[in-house]
Structures are given as C-alpha cells and as structure tokens.
Write a protein that holds these residues in place. Sequence first.
Motif, mmCIF file in Angstrom:
data_model
loop_
_atom_site.group_PDB
_atom_site.id
_atom_site.type_symbol
_atom_site.label_atom_id
_atom_site.label_comp_id
_atom_site.label_asym_id
_atom_site.label_seq_id
_atom_site.Cartn_x
_atom_site.Cartn_y
_atom_site.Cartn_z
ATOM 1 N N GLU A 1 4.036 -6.287 2.584
ATOM 2 C CA GLU A 1 3.950 -6.534 1.142
ATOM 3 C C GLU A 1 3.221 -5.386 0.446
ATOM 4 N N PHE A 2 2.170 -4.884 1.060
ATOM 5 C CA PHE A 2 1.440 -3.761 0.472
ATOM 6 C C PHE A 2 2.374 -2.567 0.289
ATOM 7 N N LEU A 3 3.189 -2.273 1.296
ATOM 8 C CA LEU A 3 4.124 -1.155 1.214
ATOM 9 C C LEU A 3 5.183 -1.400 0.137
ATOM 10 N N ALA A 4 5.672 -2.633 0.074
ATOM 11 C CA ALA A 4 6.692 -2.952 -0.930
ATOM 12 C C ALA A 4 6.143 -2.782 -2.336
ATOM 13 N N ARG A 5 4.918 -3.253 -2.552
ATOM 14 C CA ARG A 5 4.302 -3.098 -3.876
ATOM 15 C C ARG A 5 4.007 -1.619 -4.171
ATOM 16 N N ALA A 6 3.545 -0.898 -3.160
ATOM 17 C CA ALA A 6 3.183 0.504 -3.365
ATOM 18 C C ALA A 6 4.389 1.358 -3.723
ATOM 19 N N PHE A 7 5.532 1.069 -3.103
ATOM 20 C CA PHE A 7 6.702 1.922 -3.301
ATOM 21 C C PHE A 7 7.763 1.334 -4.219
ATOM 22 N N VAL B 1 -0.134 2.035 6.905
ATOM 23 C CA VAL B 1 -0.813 2.458 5.683
ATOM 24 C C VAL B 1 -1.902 3.442 6.077
ATOM 25 N N ALA B 2 -1.938 4.584 5.424
ATOM 26 C CA ALA B 2 -2.956 5.587 5.713
ATOM 27 C C ALA B 2 -4.294 5.152 5.131
ATOM 28 N N VAL B 3 -5.323 5.157 5.966
ATOM 29 C CA VAL B 3 -6.662 4.742 5.556
ATOM 30 C C VAL B 3 -7.500 5.990 5.283
ATOM 31 N N LEU B 4 -8.072 6.041 4.086
ATOM 32 C CA LEU B 4 -8.896 7.177 3.678
ATOM 33 C C LEU B 4 -10.343 6.737 3.491
ATOM 34 N N GLY B 5 -11.273 7.654 3.745
ATOM 35 C CA GLY B 5 -12.675 7.385 3.436
ATOM 36 C C GLY B 5 -13.426 6.574 4.462
ATOM 37 N N ALA B 6 -12.900 6.439 5.685
ATOM 38 C CA ALA B 6 -13.599 5.699 6.739
ATOM 39 C C ALA B 6 -13.321 6.363 8.076
ATOM 40 N N PRO B 7 -14.320 6.444 8.958
ATOM 41 C CA PRO B 7 -14.091 7.022 10.284
ATOM 42 C C PRO B 7 -13.060 6.205 11.056
ATOM 43 N N ALA B 8 -12.279 6.885 11.872
ATOM 44 C CA ALA B 8 -11.234 6.204 12.643
ATOM 45 C C ALA B 8 -11.841 5.433 13.804
ATOM 46 N N VAL C 1 -4.334 3.773 -3.294
ATOM 47 C CA VAL C 1 -4.422 5.108 -3.885
ATOM 48 C C VAL C 1 -3.041 5.464 -4.436
ATOM 49 N N PRO C 2 -2.862 5.412 -5.766
ATOM 50 C CA PRO C 2 -1.541 5.714 -6.330
ATOM 51 C C PRO C 2 -1.110 7.135 -5.981
ATOM 52 N N PRO C 3 0.159 7.326 -5.620
ATOM 53 C CA PRO C 3 0.637 8.666 -5.278
ATOM 54 C C PRO C 3 0.714 9.561 -6.515
ATOM 55 N N LYS C 4 0.657 10.868 -6.297
ATOM 56 C CA LYS C 4 0.729 11.820 -7.397
ATOM 57 C C LYS C 4 2.165 12.116 -7.810
ATOM 58 N N TRP C 5 3.118 11.866 -6.877
ATOM 59 C CA TRP C 5 4.506 12.119 -7.220
ATOM 60 C C TRP C 5 5.082 10.943 -8.012
ATOM 61 N N GLU D 1 -1.293 4.802 0.773
ATOM 62 C CA GLU D 1 -2.679 5.080 1.133
ATOM 63 C C GLU D 1 -3.611 4.017 0.559
ATOM 64 N N ILE D 2 -4.680 3.754 1.305
ATOM 65 C CA ILE D 2 -5.702 2.827 0.846
ATOM 66 C C ILE D 2 -7.060 3.492 1.021
ATOM 67 N N ALA D 3 -7.867 3.443 -0.040
ATOM 68 C CA ALA D 3 -9.234 3.956 0.023
ATOM 69 C C ALA D 3 -10.118 2.840 0.567
ATOM 70 N N ALA D 4 -10.627 3.031 1.759
ATOM 71 C CA ALA D 4 -11.355 1.963 2.445
ATOM 72 C C ALA D 4 -12.756 1.783 1.886
ATOM 73 N N ALA D 5 -13.095 0.520 1.604
ATOM 74 C CA ALA D 5 -14.466 0.170 1.227
ATOM 75 C C ALA D 5 -15.205 -0.435 2.412
ATOM 76 N N HIS D 6 -14.436 -1.069 3.318
ATOM 77 C CA HIS D 6 -15.057 -1.713 4.482
ATOM 78 C C HIS D 6 -13.998 -1.838 5.577
ATOM 79 N N VAL D 7 -14.405 -1.547 6.805
ATOM 80 C CA VAL D 7 -13.540 -1.700 7.981
ATOM 81 C C VAL D 7 -14.257 -2.610 8.971
ATOM 82 N N GLN D 8 -13.625 -3.741 9.287
ATOM 83 C CA GLN D 8 -14.240 -4.742 10.159
ATOM 84 C C GLN D 8 -13.436 -4.892 11.450
ATOM 85 N N PRO D 9 -14.043 -4.629 12.623
ATOM 86 C CA PRO D 9 -13.341 -4.869 13.888
ATOM 87 C C PRO D 9 -13.095 -6.367 14.083
ATOM 88 N N ILE D 10 -11.936 -6.707 14.623
ATOM 89 C CA ILE D 10 -11.588 -8.106 14.880
ATOM 90 C C ILE D 10 -10.908 -8.219 16.244
#
Length: 227
Positions: free
Chosen positions: A122-128, A174-181, A195-199, A210-219
């Motif tokens: 759904e995230f991809l569908a909304r993003a594109f 989805v590419a995750v930005l702003g958080a260690p892998a 993160v809205p694309p520039k094109w 792309e998503i700008a990560a605020a929090h990454v939780q292991p599960i």
Amino acid sequence: MSRWSQNLTLILLGGAVVWISAFTTSYLNYVKAGFQPFLIAAGVIVAALGVLGLVRRPAAHEHAPRVAWLMTLPVFAIVLIAPPALGSFAASRSQRPPEPPANAEYDPISAAGGPADMKIAEFLARAFGDKKKSLTGKSVRLTGFVTPSKKKGQWYVTRMSIACCAADGYALQVAVLGAPAPKADSWVEVTGTWVPPKWKKLPSGMVFAEIAAAHVQPIKPPSEPYE
C-alpha cells in the motif's frame, strides 16, 4: 526401490505434510494461508495411499534393504529443518519496477493514535500512484525484513509478495533513510514519513519509494512472512 520402502516413504511424506500444515505455521514459508486445506488433504491422501499399499502387500512378503531407510531422511528434514521464508538473497534477485494502479482512490490516512500501520504494498501504491499524495507528512509504520543496499546511506525494509507459492515471489521494498542498517534478514518495524521524489514523472526501470526513519524497532519474524 522396494514396494515396502515406497509405501513407507509415502506414509512419512504424507504425515510430514499434514504435520507442518495442520499443527505448525511452517507451511506459510512456502504458500499462502488459503492453501492450508489443500495441503492437509493432499497429505492425508498421500499417507493413505502408503497405508493401502502396505495392507494390500504386507511387508512380510518382501524384505526391504537397509539402504531404503535413507529415503526417509528428506521427510525428517522437512519436519526438523524446515527451510526459512524467502529473505534478502531472494529479494535482491526478484525486484520489479513499480506498477502504479490506474485511477486508484485512497482513503485519507488518520493522524490520530500515532503512526498508521501500513503494508509495504500500500505504501508503494500511494507513493507511486496517488495523485493526491496522501502520504505527505503522515507518520506510517512499515514491517519487513532488512535487505542491504548498494547505495550508501540507505537500506531496504522488504516484504516478499507471492501469488500462490514462494516460487513466484517478488520483492516489495522501501528505501530507509536516516537510520543505521540493522543486520540483514532481521525483522523490523520502521516508523517514519514518506520522502516525496524530486521527479514529476515516474522514470522507467528500478526506482524505490523512500521513507525518512524516525524509529526502527527490531521484532520477531511474523508467522505469515509474505504480503
């Protein structure tokens, strides 16, 4: 291979299929949940054929060679060492360019009660494909496993999608930005904002939302790994 060992293998194979389909969630690593009744029925039929073969031709009439027991090893492997669900290795080799749905309508994303849990598809569908850009500024939470990226400063939160079984699976990423892998193939919840694309027009070939990560939780890995 003797008839005795053939029938024994059928019984064990059918029993293994029934076990992983009816009493565990391991079958979800291979097929969609809707196939459970068919797997159970198939396992029962295979085991019944083996039993029928032994009844019609008793084992006392035929001596099975000792090596025939080796035929049971794959069956025990299915039960004791079940292969895991598709992970980052498969994802890196089964990527598809995004295919935005035509004229799709999307419900507004509620900002109440914290981040909105959303499937990666759904995230991809909304993003594109959402002309209203309903993701803009909304906090969402995506669940998937970690796939490394060759591009510095990002990694992918990934979920495999299957139509019927793992053989036709492909990656939703989805590419995750702003958080260690985190460690590859570990499962995480990623909370952040799109993160809205520039094109202005979707380019051809592989592109990633792309998503700008605020929090990454292991599960822990979910019982149903596919979307």
